[in-house]
Design an enzyme around this catalytic site. Sequence first.
Site, PDB file in Angstrom:
ATOM      1  CD  GLU A  92      -9.271   4.699  -0.108  1.00 37.46           C
ATOM      2  OE1 GLU A  92      -8.067   4.616  -0.395  1.00 37.46           O
ATOM      3  OE2 GLU A  92      -9.779   5.706   0.423  1.00 37.46           O
ATOM      4  CB  CYS A 105      -4.756  -2.340  -7.298  1.00 33.13           C
ATOM      5  SG  CYS A 105      -3.843  -2.434  -5.763  1.00 33.13           S
ATOM      6  N   GLY A 163      -4.755  -4.051   3.148  1.00 34.68           N
ATOM      7  CA  GLY A 163      -4.745  -5.310   3.885  1.00 34.68           C
ATOM      8  C   GLY A 163      -3.800  -6.355   3.327  1.00 34.68           C
ATOM      9  CD  GLU A 164      -0.190 -10.346   3.813  1.00 30.34           C
ATOM     10  OE1 GLU A 164       0.716  -9.511   3.696  1.00 30.34           O
ATOM     11  OE2 GLU A 164      -0.313 -11.332   3.059  1.00 30.34           O
ATOM     12  CB  SER A 195       1.353  -7.918  -2.982  1.00 38.32           C
ATOM     13  OG  SER A 195       2.345  -7.292  -2.235  1.00 38.32           O
ATOM     14  CB  SER A 218       6.337  -6.240   0.880  1.00 36.34           C
ATOM     15  OG  SER A 218       5.211  -6.027   0.105  1.00 36.34           O
ATOM     16  CG  LEU A 219      13.431  -8.034   0.683  1.00 33.79           C
ATOM     17  CD1 LEU A 219      13.315  -9.187   1.656  1.00 33.79           C
ATOM     18  CD2 LEU A 219      14.438  -8.386  -0.417  1.00 33.79           C
ATOM     19  CG  ASN A 294       3.943   6.397  -3.922  1.00 36.77           C
ATOM     20  OD1 ASN A 294       4.257   7.178  -4.806  1.00 36.77           O
ATOM     21  ND2 ASN A 294       3.633   5.140  -4.156  1.00 36.77           N
ATOM     22  CB  CYS A 337       2.575   1.120  -3.805  1.00 36.51           C
ATOM     23  SG  CYS A 337       2.970  -0.334  -2.932  1.00 36.51           S
TER      24      CYS A 337
HETATM   25  S1  SF4 Z   1       1.993  -2.561   3.414  1.00 38.23           S
HETATM   26 FE1  SF4 Z   1       1.998  -3.653   5.395  1.00 38.23          FE
HETATM   27  S2  SF4 Z   1       0.557  -2.531   6.696  1.00 38.23           S
HETATM   28 FE2  SF4 Z   1       0.195  -1.868   4.586  1.00 38.23          FE
HETATM   29  S3  SF4 Z   1      -1.475  -3.157   3.866  1.00 38.23           S
HETATM   30 FE3  SF4 Z   1       0.438  -4.154   3.220  1.00 38.23          FE
HETATM   31  S4  SF4 Z   1       0.937  -5.574   4.903  1.00 38.23           S
HETATM   32 FE4  SF4 Z   1      -0.604  -4.148   5.689  1.00 38.23          FE
END
Ligand code: SF4
Length: 346
Positions: A92, A105, A163-164, A195, A218-219, A294, A337
């Site tokens: 996606e 994105c 994903g990361e 991110s 992402s904190l 969300n 998100c």
């Molecule tokens: S928010 Fe966390 S679990 Fe979700 S895609 Fe990003 S790193 Fe992976």
Amino acid sequence: MERLKNLSLEQIRLWVQDIGEPKFRAAQIIKWIYQKRVSTFDEMKNVSVTLRAELTESFSIEKMKPLVILESKYRDAVKFGFLLVESKHMVESVLLIDNDRRTACISSQLGCALGCVFCETAKMGFIRNLTQEEILGQLIGINDYLSSHGDKPVTNIVFMGMGEALSNYSNFISSLSIIMDEEAFNIGGRRITVSTAGVIPSIEKLINEGLNIGLAISLNAYTNSQRDALMPINRSYPIEQLIAIAKKYYDATGRRVTFEYVIIDGETNTKEAVDTLVKLLSGFSCKVNCIPVNPSGTSPVKIPDERSVEFFADQLNKRGITATIRKSKGRDISGACGQLAGKAVL
Ligand code: SF4
């Protein structure tokens, strides 16, 4: 047969040189693939018939099919589900429309191994990394959509989909070099942001790449125990280390790091949260982007109302920490998100 879009631009240039064709042929091929987005070599009209035949024999270039295109009723977001080539899985991606900006994105993995509790993708578990072709294929598909609507191509990219990205480091970096190349997508570093949940060794590597892209971390919590519960990666890379690497990133690149901060009502937006964030983040140039959590399937987290998010951001701003609020787009199409979750389709 090799997949051409998994090759680096340098490899394409070398292949052209090896078969005795002049240099400019490589530039033509690259433009046909990434700017004109053809799916067969026969469409490459200014390339000789012999070269087209050689390409057809050696490579394949078909595109990923958009199986799903969901347009937000607010006309500010479109969610895509692309069927991966030679796969039963769909990945996606989301297009965000905001005045002159067309932001893609992009996803970097099928599923994710990091298990953040507020995230739909996490529920899929980790299936595999996306290839370079699959990362770029999302951009090609989104540009096809924009072009079919008489619109301009993507102007900005955020690696914030499934994903990361920094856990798929080599494919992420090789895709970036094609995204930034003027013969391909020609999108500059200032218009690209990655991110991360905080994969510190990869952030170190990224600093050494000397790219000028934006970094968003992402904190989402202000204590390690709270972050441990929300984002298991915190047990390896806790908050203090994240802030130290963010400072290092700023020193090396001059780019202000954004801390993404998901607001879960009553948990991450308390007075104690403001006090602690002020202590942690004072003294260097960064930004906190507040993101109201969300709704996502069965997740038990509490969604904050608009006023409490505004109040929280206000408190930070008053105490010298730049804080913004992300207006979530695409909620009605589950494109916001933490809401992306590709499904197997066959
Ligand atoms: S928010 Fe966390 S679990 Fe979700 S895609 Fe990003 S790193 Fe992976």
